[in-house]
Design an enzyme around this catalytic site. Structure first.
Site, short mmCIF file in Angstrom:
data_model
loop_
_atom_site.label_atom_id
_atom_site.label_comp_id
_atom_site.label_asym_id
_atom_site.label_seq_id
_atom_site.Cartn_x
_atom_site.Cartn_y
_atom_site.Cartn_z
CE LYS A 1 -1.91 -1.21 3.91
NZ LYS A 1 -1.21 -2.49 4.14
NE ARG B 1 -4.24 -1.57 10.47
CZ ARG B 1 -3.17 -1.11 9.80
NH1 ARG B 1 -3.12 0.11 9.37
NH2 ARG B 1 -2.17 -1.91 9.59
NE ARG C 1 7.94 -2.77 5.69
CZ ARG C 1 6.64 -2.70 5.93
NH1 ARG C 1 5.88 -1.97 5.15
NH2 ARG C 1 6.12 -3.37 6.92
NE ARG D 1 6.67 -0.97 9.54
CZ ARG D 1 5.50 -0.84 8.94
NH1 ARG D 1 5.41 -0.05 7.88
NH2 ARG D 1 4.43 -1.50 9.35
NE ARG E 1 2.41 -5.41 10.79
CZ ARG E 1 3.38 -5.22 9.89
NH1 ARG E 1 4.55 -5.81 10.05
NH2 ARG E 1 3.18 -4.43 8.87
P1 AP5 Z 1 4.90 -1.58 1.62
O1 AP5 Z 1 4.54 -0.69 0.48
O2 AP5 Z 1 5.68 -1.01 2.74
O3 AP5 Z 1 3.61 -2.36 2.18
P2 AP5 Z 1 2.39 -1.86 3.04
O4 AP5 Z 1 1.18 -2.53 2.54
O5 AP5 Z 1 2.36 -0.36 3.11
O6 AP5 Z 1 2.81 -2.50 4.42
P3 AP5 Z 1 2.73 -1.99 5.90
O7 AP5 Z 1 3.45 -3.04 6.72
O8 AP5 Z 1 3.21 -0.58 6.03
O9 AP5 Z 1 1.23 -2.07 6.18
P4 AP5 Z 1 0.55 -2.11 7.53
O10 AP5 Z 1 -0.85 -1.87 7.13
O11 AP5 Z 1 0.79 -3.31 8.36
O12 AP5 Z 1 1.30 -0.98 8.36
P5 AP5 Z 1 0.87 0.43 8.93
O13 AP5 Z 1 2.06 1.28 8.88
O14 AP5 Z 1 -0.39 0.92 8.32
O15 AP5 Z 1 5.69 -2.83 0.96
C1 AP5 Z 1 6.23 -3.84 1.79
C2 AP5 Z 1 7.58 -4.29 1.16
O16 AP5 Z 1 7.32 -4.90 -0.10
C3 AP5 Z 1 8.55 -3.14 0.88
O17 AP5 Z 1 9.85 -3.57 1.11
C4 AP5 Z 1 8.37 -2.84 -0.63
O18 AP5 Z 1 9.54 -2.33 -1.23
C5 AP5 Z 1 8.05 -4.23 -1.14
N1 AP5 Z 1 7.16 -4.21 -2.30
C6 AP5 Z 1 6.09 -3.42 -2.50
N2 AP5 Z 1 5.50 -3.69 -3.67
C7 AP5 Z 1 6.23 -4.71 -4.22
C8 AP5 Z 1 6.13 -5.45 -5.43
N3 AP5 Z 1 5.15 -5.21 -6.30
N4 AP5 Z 1 7.02 -6.42 -5.66
C9 AP5 Z 1 8.03 -6.70 -4.78
N5 AP5 Z 1 8.19 -6.02 -3.61
C10 AP5 Z 1 7.29 -5.04 -3.35
O19 AP5 Z 1 0.50 0.05 10.45
C11 AP5 Z 1 1.47 -0.36 11.36
C12 AP5 Z 1 0.80 -0.51 12.74
O20 AP5 Z 1 0.28 0.76 13.18
C13 AP5 Z 1 -0.40 -1.45 12.81
O21 AP5 Z 1 0.01 -2.80 12.98
C14 AP5 Z 1 -1.15 -0.89 14.02
O22 AP5 Z 1 -0.55 -1.32 15.23
C15 AP5 Z 1 -0.94 0.60 13.88
N6 AP5 Z 1 -2.02 1.26 13.14
C16 AP5 Z 1 -1.85 2.02 12.01
N7 AP5 Z 1 -3.04 2.46 11.57
C17 AP5 Z 1 -3.97 1.97 12.42
C18 AP5 Z 1 -5.39 2.06 12.47
N8 AP5 Z 1 -6.09 2.74 11.54
N9 AP5 Z 1 -6.04 1.41 13.46
C19 AP5 Z 1 -5.36 0.73 14.41
N10 AP5 Z 1 -4.01 0.59 14.42
C20 AP5 Z 1 -3.33 1.22 13.43
#
Ligand code: AP5
Length: 252
Positions: free
Chosen positions: A41, A118, A157, A190, A201
């Site tokens: 994402k 979420r 990542r 991370r 997660r």
């Molecule tokens: P990346 O683009 O970083 O993936 P992502 O989907 O953004 O992954 P996240 O881990 O950031 O998502 P998340 O939803 O768990 O985390 P968030 O920060 O929101 O890509 C991942 C890797 O793959 C990278 O290395 C990239 O280079 C590679 N890649 C991408 N596309 C590729 C491709 N096509 N081919 C090959 N490689 C590729 O949340 C973190 C934490 O915050 C949560 O667990 C929770 O505790 C808290 N939190 C955040 N928002 C909320 C909410 N709304 N409610 C409750 N808790 C929340």
């Protein structure tokens, strides 16, 4: 750097908007990016943000920024503990955090919400906020990918410690190992990308976030996009699906 990518109002909070004005288009794009952890994402938000001139609003980035505060509030300290363990931060804290940033939702440049909503409670709260602000959501993109590929993406990542650009050791490595191509700062792994935390997660996603896809499907807003292939291929696929659903052409 494009003015809209500074995200200063998102990180600062309050209702004042960014000092740097966004590039505006005839039709600002307002999207939610949904999908399991590691599906890509954030990577797509970077590409879509450049194309559509919309700001990448990530709640995860906000909490990670707060984790660098020396004296977080008790509520934020509890939220950061939850985050490190892979669980979801409380709906109240998340919704209050977004509500303090409604200027970003009203922004004339549009927005790409990543990681919010979420849970069903967050999705309902967002509907109320957007109604109140008179802002309409264009679409909700749900990225889909098999679990093995997700684990591979998360374990490789690396993220820039300064500008937050995302890399992958195998799929999208930086030119100089360990350092960001854009700003030269060091890259970090991370904390929540450890295997035991990834499992928590994934479980939270299945339990709390999959129902959000059904919520937007019922509203006729959901667009499912396979997240297989390179980031560029997924980006093109996303634009095609958006164009197919949009009544008017998207900004370029
Ligand atoms: P990346 O683009 O970083 O993936 P992502 O989907 O953004 O992954 P996240 O881990 O950031 O998502 P998340 O939803 O768990 O985390 P968030 O920060 O929101 O890509 C991942 C890797 O793959 C990278 O290395 C990239 O280079 C590679 N890649 C991408 N596309 C590729 C491709 N096509 N081919 C090959 N490689 C590729 O949340 C973190 C934490 O915050 C949560 O667990 C929770 O505790 C808290 N939190 C955040 N928002 C909320 C909410 N709304 N409610 C409750 N808790 C929340």
């Amino acid at each position: 750097m494009n003015p809209q990518t500074t995200r200063e109002a998102w990180f600062r909070g309050g209702d004042q908007g960014c000092i740097t004005q966004p590039l505006t288009t005839a039709r600002p794009c307002r999207l939610i990016l949904l999908g399991p952890p590691g599906v890509g994402k954030g990577t797509q938000a970077q590409l879509l943000g450049r194309e559509l001139h919309a700001c990448h609003l990530s709640t995860g980035d906000l909490f990670r920024a707060a984790s660098r505060d020396e004296h977080p509030s008790p509520a934020m300290a509890a939220a950061l503990d939850t985050m490190r363990s892979g669980g979801l931060v409380s709906d109240k804290l998340v919704v209050d955090t977004v509500r303090e940033r409604t200027s970003c939702l009203r922004c004339r440049g549009g927005f790409l919400l990543d990681g919010f909503p979420r849970t069903l409670a967050q999705a309902e709260a967002l509907e109320t906020i957007l109604d109140h602000e008179g802002v309409a959501l264009d679409a909700v993109i749900a990225y889909e990918l098999p679990l093995e590929e997700i684990i591979d993406r998360l374990s490789g990542r690396r993220t820039c410690s300064q500008c937050k650009t995302v890399y992958h050791l195998a799929g999208n490595p930086p030119r100089k190992p360990g350092f960001c191509d854009r700003c030269g700062a060091s890259l970090q792994e991370r904390e929540d990308d450890r295997p035991n935390v990834i499992r928590v997660r994934m479980a939270a996603y299945a339990m709390e976030t999959q129902p959000v896809c059904a919520f937007y499907e019922r509203l006729g807003k959901l667009i499912r996009v396979p997240a297989t292939g390179s980031p560029e291929e997924i980006f093109r696929r996303t634009l095609e699906r958006l164009e197919a659903c949009a009544a008017q052409p998207l900004a370029s």
